[in-house]
Motif scaffolding. Structure first.
Motif, PDB file in Angstrom:
ATOM      1  N   VAL B  11       0.855  -1.180   0.000  1.00 22.65           N
ATOM      2  CA  VAL B  11       0.000   0.000   0.000  1.00 22.65           C
ATOM      3  C   VAL B  11       0.893   1.233   0.000  1.00 22.65           C
ATOM      4  O   VAL B  11       1.737   1.389   0.886  1.00 22.65           O
ATOM      5  CB  VAL B  11      -0.923   0.024   1.242  1.00 22.65           C
ATOM      6  CG1 VAL B  11      -1.811   1.260   1.215  1.00 22.65           C
ATOM      7  CG2 VAL B  11      -1.778  -1.231   1.293  1.00 22.65           C
ATOM      8  N   ASN B  36      -1.986  -2.288  16.489  1.00 23.53           N
ATOM      9  CA  ASN B  36      -2.375  -1.235  15.541  1.00 23.53           C
ATOM     10  C   ASN B  36      -1.349  -1.140  14.422  1.00 23.53           C
ATOM     11  O   ASN B  36      -0.153  -1.213  14.659  1.00 23.53           O
ATOM     12  CB  ASN B  36      -2.453   0.115  16.251  1.00 23.53           C
ATOM     13  CG  ASN B  36      -3.787   0.260  16.962  1.00 23.53           C
ATOM     14  OD1 ASN B  36      -4.799  -0.304  16.523  1.00 23.53           O
ATOM     15  ND2 ASN B  36      -3.783   0.984  18.075  1.00 23.53           N
ATOM     16  N   GLN B  85     -14.593  -0.306   9.857  1.00 25.58           N
ATOM     17  CA  GLN B  85     -14.029   0.252  11.092  1.00 25.58           C
ATOM     18  C   GLN B  85     -14.495   1.703  11.243  1.00 25.58           C
ATOM     19  O   GLN B  85     -14.830   2.141  12.333  1.00 25.58           O
ATOM     20  CB  GLN B  85     -12.499   0.190  11.044  1.00 25.58           C
ATOM     21  CG  GLN B  85     -11.869   0.734  12.315  1.00 25.58           C
ATOM     22  CD  GLN B  85     -10.360   0.522  12.369  1.00 25.58           C
ATOM     23  OE1 GLN B  85      -9.745   0.005  11.433  1.00 25.58           O
ATOM     24  NE2 GLN B  85      -9.764   0.915  13.486  1.00 25.58           N
TER      25      GLN B  85
HETATM   26  N1  LIG Z   1      -4.257   4.326   2.342  1.00 28.24           N
HETATM   27  C1  LIG Z   1      -3.083   4.179   2.973  1.00 28.24           C
HETATM   28  N2  LIG Z   1      -2.052   4.951   2.638  1.00 28.24           N
HETATM   29  C2  LIG Z   1      -0.879   4.818   3.278  1.00 28.24           C
HETATM   30  N3  LIG Z   1      -0.648   3.921   4.228  1.00 28.24           N
HETATM   31  C3  LIG Z   1      -1.646   3.131   4.597  1.00 28.24           C
HETATM   32  C4  LIG Z   1      -2.913   3.201   4.002  1.00 28.24           C
HETATM   33  N4  LIG Z   1      -3.714   2.285   4.554  1.00 28.24           N
HETATM   34  C5  LIG Z   1      -2.968   1.666   5.475  1.00 28.24           C
HETATM   35  N5  LIG Z   1      -1.722   2.160   5.516  1.00 28.24           N
HETATM   36  C6  LIG Z   1      -0.648   1.742   6.380  1.00 28.24           C
HETATM   37  O1  LIG Z   1      -0.644   0.345   6.397  1.00 28.24           O
HETATM   38  C7  LIG Z   1      -0.371  -0.140   7.690  1.00 28.24           C
HETATM   39  C8  LIG Z   1      -1.485  -1.067   8.125  1.00 28.24           C
HETATM   40  O2  LIG Z   1      -2.653  -0.321   8.351  1.00 28.24           O
HETATM   41  P1  LIG Z   1      -4.022  -0.990   8.732  1.00 28.24           P
HETATM   42  O3  LIG Z   1      -4.302  -2.087   7.784  1.00 28.24           O
HETATM   43  O4  LIG Z   1      -5.031   0.070   8.844  1.00 28.24           O
HETATM   44  O5  LIG Z   1      -3.689  -1.583  10.152  1.00 28.24           O
HETATM   45  P2  LIG Z   1      -4.635  -2.028  11.331  1.00 28.24           P
HETATM   46  O6  LIG Z   1      -6.023  -2.100  10.813  1.00 28.24           O
HETATM   47  O7  LIG Z   1      -4.102  -3.359  11.740  1.00 28.24           O
HETATM   48  O8  LIG Z   1      -4.478  -1.022  12.411  1.00 28.24           O
HETATM   49  C9  LIG Z   1      -0.183   1.076   8.568  1.00 28.24           C
HETATM   50  O9  LIG Z   1       1.198   1.330   8.675  1.00 28.24           O
HETATM   51  C10 LIG Z   1      -0.848   2.174   7.812  1.00 28.24           C
HETATM   52  O10 LIG Z   1      -0.236   3.390   8.094  1.00 28.24           O
END
Ligand SMILES: Nc1ncnc2c1ncn2[C@@H]1O[C@H](COP(=O)(O)OP(=O)(O)O)[C@@H](O)[C@H]1O
Ligand SMILES: [Mg+2]
Lengths: 486, 248
Positions: B11, B36, B85
């Motif tokens: 991502v 997280n 979420q």
């Molecule tokens: N759209 C995005 N752009 C940049 N980074 C992202 C994006 N979505 C998620 N991330 C990054 O990917 C990682 C995983 O995020 P996420 O899947 O939301 O984790 P969780 O749900 O387990 O807290 C994090 O480091 C987050 O900052």
């Protein structure tokens, strides 16, 4: 050979069917010679059997239009190549031996056309509680429920007929809200106006049904110059609806209408428009130039005029339905949804002129641009010196779909009275990826998702439309936005 | 029902999922836990087809279909539901309109008839009651001005109406007080059935006291680093995730 066969060109199939009303009725028409000069003005007036005073009125307008005093407006934020006013017909009417006196005498080909447009003119089939005046090119071909309305003293008929049957009313009010010299297109309209509706609601009468005019441009290279005049006498109430469509053609056609509304003491006029003129194709070829002057005068104390418009069609829209708030305690409202997709352009808004004391106005404008569409909200709120305690609330929201479209807001506010309260709010937003994904995750296609989100954006305005038209408007909005994303 | 094999996702240029393997059979409830930023929501988005969250390698089989080849709406119509979420606001659209449009889109895709306004209302009222939600929910604009808890309940209401085959619940417990948590958990438990699978994503063990999972997985640094029974959740609650972060 009065009845001809109707052939429906299947332009729909060729273009993916986005514009459902693009067919052409092959009916014998009587045309004025092409071009525009005094003889044409005389021709139109003679065709309608008008009295001398009206011919003089037209000629005066025509001479004014020719003079340099009338100038084509250049301030609007729309672009198009110059219009050749000599290269069009100013009068076209289905040929008929005599004017039909009742629905039974109307050419079946015409009835069928309206049927196809979803406007059945046979009274027993009509949407309950809607009386319709059907205007085809330059003439009115049918008016329904006339008798029933007449019992209440309500006059609802083509304006060409009212000139003959109620000359004193027409003479008194025609041009009293939009003067002949008002602007280039209004002047042109005054010279060559074709048909439109005339409504008079007498003192104390609440019109028991919606009055509606359906405008159809059929003949090629023809301009439509309708003229509508609605007068609500003291304590009366009327709701009026206007709908419009045209065949799909690769050349542009001009539609320059004038609508005048007059509300006397305690009277109320609610005017709703669903404007669906042919918008042109995806590359911007063809489509109607919709250059319209609509204005209402709240002449009486405690009177009210409300404009609700849903503008989805036309290649170019230039239109500012306005209210002059003369009477003390009078109210003006403007609720608008305008959509520009593909190469459509719209410069639209309103003017609220506060003259009387304790006058109030509300403006809610929702502009949606997609594709290469360009849209400008242009609104004037003017509070004159004597308008103590005038109030205006304006809310102007733009929604952009895609990267190539544009939305602009140009509010003019002039306040000459210290007691005035004027509020203006404006927002510009985009349909977010979050919203689209949320809808799609629930099973909606992306087009349905866009339609749903845009409908939500327009909700405040749609709620002002009469029920059947709100449903129609929602569907129309979906169709207008087809191909807007993806 | 769901088979995730060696799923990799980048991502914004950052590798987030680095070889996820997971299998859920119909009737089971699996919990995915993790710190997280470990990629839990990313996994939910890849499964549901959100733009910007593509699999760079690996595959996902859903009822034998290649899930990742379907559009988001095709996945939804095939019975995949994501409880967000962060549920999204749609101003001006009544909740009832949104729900009914969604239900009918899914029904039509299944070859079923659309629900009439009356039938819809009847069903929606019954579900609202189960979730102890006021009927006024139907007239309110989708998620606009909802409290955090109301938004989460609204997600479960949608799930109950859409009757998915596979539900992915992303942190449905966050923002809920204990009473609301019980009601939401009740709503979810009521939807457990032999033909339905659930993937419950959570940061805390708390939710799993009420929704008892068949299996618990720990997602850390882009992989499922440990799987076990429900007792794993309790262990995690005590020890935290520290051991997994350093282990990778
Ligand atoms: N759209 C995005 N752009 C940049 N980074 C992202 C994006 N979505 C998620 N991330 C990054 O990917 C990682 C995983 O995020 P996420 O899947 O939301 O984790 P969780 O749900 O387990 O807290 C994090 O480091 C987050 O900052
Ligand atoms: Mg998350």
């Amino acid at each position: 050979m009065s009845v001809s066969v109707e052939t429906v060109k299947s332009v729909e199939a060729a273009t993916g069917g986005e514009y459902k009303y693009g067919f052409y009725t092959d009916i014998e028409s009587e045309l004025a010679p092409k071009g525009l000069n005094e003889d044409i003005v005389r021709f139109i007036s003679a065709k309608k059997g008008e009295p001398e005073w009206l011919l003089d009125w037209r000629l005066k307008a025509f001479r004014l239009w020719l003079s340099s005093a009338a100038e084509e407006p250049a301030w609007a934020n729309v672009r198009y190549s110059p219009i050749d006013f000599q290269d069009a017909y100013y009068y076209a009417a289905p040929k008929q031996a005599e004017a039909p006196k009742s629905l039974e005498e109307v050419d079946p080909a015409l009835l069928e056309t309206y049927e196809k447009l979803g406007i059945p003119l046979k009274e027993q089939e009509i949407l309950a509680g809607v009386a319709i005046d059907a205007v085809f090119d330059s003439v009115s071909v049918a008016t329904t429920f006339k008798g029933k309305l007449a019992e209440l003293g309500i006059i609802f008929c083509p304006i060409s007929e009212a000139v003959k049957t109620h000359p004193e009313l027409v003479k008194k009010y025609l041009g009293s809200v939009v003067p002949v010299a008002d602007n280039f297109y209004a002047t042109l309209n005054s010279a060559v106006f074709s048909d439109g509706s005339f409504v008079y609601v007498p003192k104390g009468v609440r019109c028991p049904m919606e009055l509606s005019t359906y405008f159809r441009i059929n003949t090629a290279e023809t301009g439509q110059f309708e003229r509508t005049l609605i007068v609500a006498d003291v304590g009366s109430h009327v709701s009026y609806l206007e709908g419009c469509t045209a065949p799909m053609r690769s050349e542009h056609q001009l539609h320059a209408a004038v609508v005048e509304l007059v509300a006397l003491d305690d009277a109320e006029i609610k005017y709703s428009t669903v404007q669906n003129w042919y918008p042109g194709d995806k590359e911007g070829r063809g489509g109607i130039y919709n250059f319209v002057t609509k204005r209402g005068a709240c002449r009486g104390r405690n009177s009210k005029i409300s404009w609700t418009q849903v503008e989805t069609g036309s290649a170019i829209t230039w239109k500012y339905p306005s209210v002059i708030l003369q009477g003390d305690h009078s109210t003006g409202e403007f609720y608008s949804v305008a959509i520009t997709n593909n190469y459509q352009q719209a410069d639209t808004g309103t003017k609220m002129i506060h003259i009387g004391r304790n006058t109030s106005s509300t403006i809610i404008s929702k502009g949606i641009s997609a594709g290469h569409g360009q849209q400008t909200y242009r609104g004037l709120v003017r509070i004159l010196g004597k308008a103590d305690n005038a109030r205006n609330y304006t809310q102007c929201d733009s929604l952009l779909i895609g990267e190539k479209c544009g939305g602009h807001t140009v509010p003019y506010i002039e306040v000459k009275n210290q007691t005035a309260k004027v509020e203006h709010e404006a927002t510009t937003s985009k349909i977010s990826d979050d919203q689209l994904f949320y809808c799609r995750q629930r099973g909606l296609s992306d087009e349905d998702a866009v339609a749903l989100i845009v409908n939500g954006f327009c909700r405040e305005v749609f709620q002002k439309l009469p029920m059947e038209f709100a449903v129609e408007a929602q569907k129309l909005l979906g169709i207008s936005l087809e191909g807007a994303i993806g | 029902m769901l088979e995730i094999r060696d799923l990799h996702t980048v991502v914004d240029g950052k590798p987030i999922l680095r070889g996820v393997d997971l299998e859920i059979v119909a009737g089971e409830v699996h919990a995915v836990m993790g710190p997280n930023g470990s990629g839990k929501s990313t996994l939910a988005y890849v499964l549901s087809g959100r733009e910007g969250y593509h699999a760079d390698s690996g595959e996902v089989l859903y009822d034998g279909q290649m899930l990742l080849e379907l559009t988001p709406e095709e996945r939804a119509r095939a019975g995949l539901f994501l409880a967000f979420q962060y549920p999204v606001e749609i101003p001006g659209v009544p909740n009832a309109t949104f729900l009914r449009t969604a239900v009918n889109a899914v029904r039509l895709a299944r070859g079923e008839e659309e629900l009439s306004a009356m039938a819809f209302l009847k069903e929606a009222r019954a579900k609202l009651k189960q979730l102890q939600m006021d009927e006024s929910f139907l007239n309110r604009q989708v998620n606009v001005g909802f409290s955090g808890g109301e938004k989460k309940r609204n997600e479960i209401l949608q799930m109950a109406m859409l009757e998915p085959r596979l539900a992915v619940l992303d942190e449905t417990d966050s923002g809920l007080d204990i009473d609301a948590l019980k009601i939401v958990a009740d709503g979810i438990n009521r939807l457990r059935s032999a033909g339905r699978a659930m993937l419950v994503i959570t940061h805390y063990q708390r939710l799993l006291d009420y929704i008892v999972p068949d299996k618990v997985h720990v997602l850390a640094e882009g992989r499922i680093v440990r799987s076990g029974g429900k007792e794993l959740a309790v262990e995690l609650e005590k020890k935290g995730y520290a051991e997994f972060s350093s282990a990778a």
